[in-house]
Scaffold this motif. Structure first.
Motif, PDB file in Angstrom:
ATOM      1  N   GLY A   9       0.635  -0.923  -0.035  1.00  0.00           N
ATOM      2  CA  GLY A   9      -0.196   0.005  -0.175  1.00  0.00           C
ATOM      3  C   GLY A   9       0.704   1.337  -0.409  1.00  0.00           C
ATOM      4  O   GLY A   9       1.441   1.151   0.038  1.00  0.00           O
ATOM      5  N   SER A  10       0.239   2.201  -0.215  1.00  0.00           N
ATOM      6  CA  SER A  10       1.146   3.177  -0.477  1.00  0.00           C
ATOM      7  C   SER A  10      -0.368   4.568  -0.307  1.00  0.00           C
ATOM      8  O   SER A  10      -1.321   4.449  -0.587  1.00  0.00           O
ATOM      9  CB  SER A  10       1.501   4.243  -1.840  1.00  0.00           C
ATOM     10  N   TYR A  11       0.234   5.636   0.325  1.00  0.00           N
ATOM     11  CA  TYR A  11      -0.003   6.751   1.333  1.00  0.00           C
ATOM     12  C   TYR A  11       0.685   8.124   0.898  1.00  0.00           C
ATOM     13  O   TYR A  11       1.488   8.504   1.801  1.00  0.00           O
ATOM     14  CB  TYR A  11      -0.541   6.117   2.156  1.00  0.00           C
ATOM     15  N   THR A  21      -4.154   7.302  -1.859  1.00  0.00           N
ATOM     16  CA  THR A  21      -4.301   6.276  -1.436  1.00  0.00           C
ATOM     17  C   THR A  21      -4.610   4.682  -2.261  1.00  0.00           C
ATOM     18  O   THR A  21      -5.194   5.348  -3.331  1.00  0.00           O
ATOM     19  CB  THR A  21      -5.148   5.642  -0.287  1.00  0.00           C
ATOM     20  N   ALA A  22      -3.405   3.566  -1.990  1.00  0.00           N
ATOM     21  CA  ALA A  22      -3.255   2.562  -4.117  1.00  0.00           C
ATOM     22  C   ALA A  22      -2.931   1.173  -2.708  1.00  0.00           C
ATOM     23  O   ALA A  22      -2.322   1.420  -1.072  1.00  0.00           O
ATOM     24  CB  ALA A  22      -2.259   2.878  -4.759  1.00  0.00           C
ATOM     25  N   THR A  46      -5.951  -4.261  -7.376  1.00  0.00           N
ATOM     26  CA  THR A  46      -5.376  -3.038  -6.908  1.00  0.00           C
ATOM     27  C   THR A  46      -6.636  -2.019  -6.622  1.00  0.00           C
ATOM     28  O   THR A  46      -7.984  -1.661  -7.956  1.00  0.00           O
ATOM     29  CB  THR A  46      -4.207  -2.443  -8.403  1.00  0.00           C
ATOM     30  N   TRP A  47      -6.552  -1.173  -5.755  1.00  0.00           N
ATOM     31  CA  TRP A  47      -8.030  -0.367  -5.482  1.00  0.00           C
ATOM     32  C   TRP A  47      -6.820   0.563  -5.521  1.00  0.00           C
ATOM     33  O   TRP A  47      -5.470   1.196  -4.233  1.00  0.00           O
ATOM     34  CB  TRP A  47      -8.710  -0.502  -3.765  1.00  0.00           C
ATOM     35  N   MET A  50      -8.270   8.469  -5.879  1.00  0.00           N
ATOM     36  CA  MET A  50      -7.584  10.042  -5.984  1.00  0.00           C
ATOM     37  C   MET A  50      -7.737  11.316  -4.564  1.00  0.00           C
ATOM     38  O   MET A  50      -8.347  11.042  -4.275  1.00  0.00           O
ATOM     39  CB  MET A  50      -8.033   9.695  -7.336  1.00  0.00           C
ATOM     40  N   SER A  51      -7.081  11.870  -5.233  1.00  0.00           N
ATOM     41  CA  SER A  51      -6.362  12.790  -4.026  1.00  0.00           C
ATOM     42  C   SER A  51      -7.825  13.836  -4.681  1.00  0.00           C
ATOM     43  O   SER A  51      -7.983  14.618  -5.564  1.00  0.00           O
ATOM     44  CB  SER A  51      -5.306  14.386  -4.915  1.00  0.00           C
ATOM     45  N   ASN A  52      -8.042  14.495  -2.952  1.00  0.00           N
ATOM     46  CA  ASN A  52      -9.209  15.527  -2.822  1.00  0.00           C
ATOM     47  C   ASN A  52      -8.913  16.512  -3.221  1.00  0.00           C
ATOM     48  O   ASN A  52      -9.837  17.585  -4.254  1.00  0.00           O
ATOM     49  CB  ASN A  52      -9.598  15.315  -1.635  1.00  0.00           C
TER      50      ASN A  52
END
Length: 129
Positions: A9-11, A21-22, A46-47, A50-52
C-alpha cells in the motif's frame, strides 16, 4: 513450489500527488502442474483513491470554464476511485524464456466515473541472457 501472497500500500500527500491511496494484493501459485514446476498462475487486485485536492481543482476548473458536461471539450474529468484486477499465467518453456498471457479488468479507469470499464488482454515476454 506453492502459493505466495503479497499486500502493499501507499499513502501520499493529497496536495502534491494525483493518487492519494493505493492498496494492492496478489496471490501467485508456482508449480501448478507437476510437469511444469517453473510456471505460475497469478491473480492481483489493486484499489486506488485519487486526491481530493486534485478533484476539487478539476471541479474548480470546470466552474471557471462553464463546462458541465463530460463530453464537452473543455471539461476536466473529476477523479475518484478505481479498481484493477489481473489474472495471468507465466509459462517457462526453457530456462531463458518466459511467456505470460493475461487478462485485466479496469473499473473506472483513471478514477473517472464517466469512463467506460475496460478489459485488457496482455502479453509479456521475458528473455534472460
Amino acid at each position: 513450489r506453492g502459493m505466495s501472497v503479497s499486500l502493499s500500500g501507499s499513502y501520499s500527500d493529497q496536495r502534491s500527488n494525483y493518487i492519494h491511496t493505493a492498496v494492492a494484493a496478489s496471490m501467485r501459485y508456482r508449480g501448478l502442474f507437476d510437469a511444469r514446476p517453473q510456471d505460475w498462475l497469478g491473480f492481483g487486485l489493486t484499489w486506488m483513491d485519487m486526491s481530493n485536492h486534485y478533484a476539487r481543482n478539476q471541479q474548480y476548473m470546470n466552474e471557471l470554464s462553464g463546462a458541465t458536461d463530460y463530453y464537452a471539450a473543455n471539461y476536466q474529468p473529476v477523479a475518484g476511485q478505481s479498481v484493477i484486477a489481473e489474472l495471468y499465467y507465466r509459462l517457462r518453456p526453457v530456462s531463458w524464456l518466459e511467456l505470460q498471457p493475461g487478462l485485466q479488468y479496469w473499473h473506472r479507469p483513471g478514477g473517472v466515473a464517466q469512463t467506460q470499464d475496460a478489459w485488457v488482454i496482455e502479453w509479456k515476454t521475458v528473455v534472460t541472457f
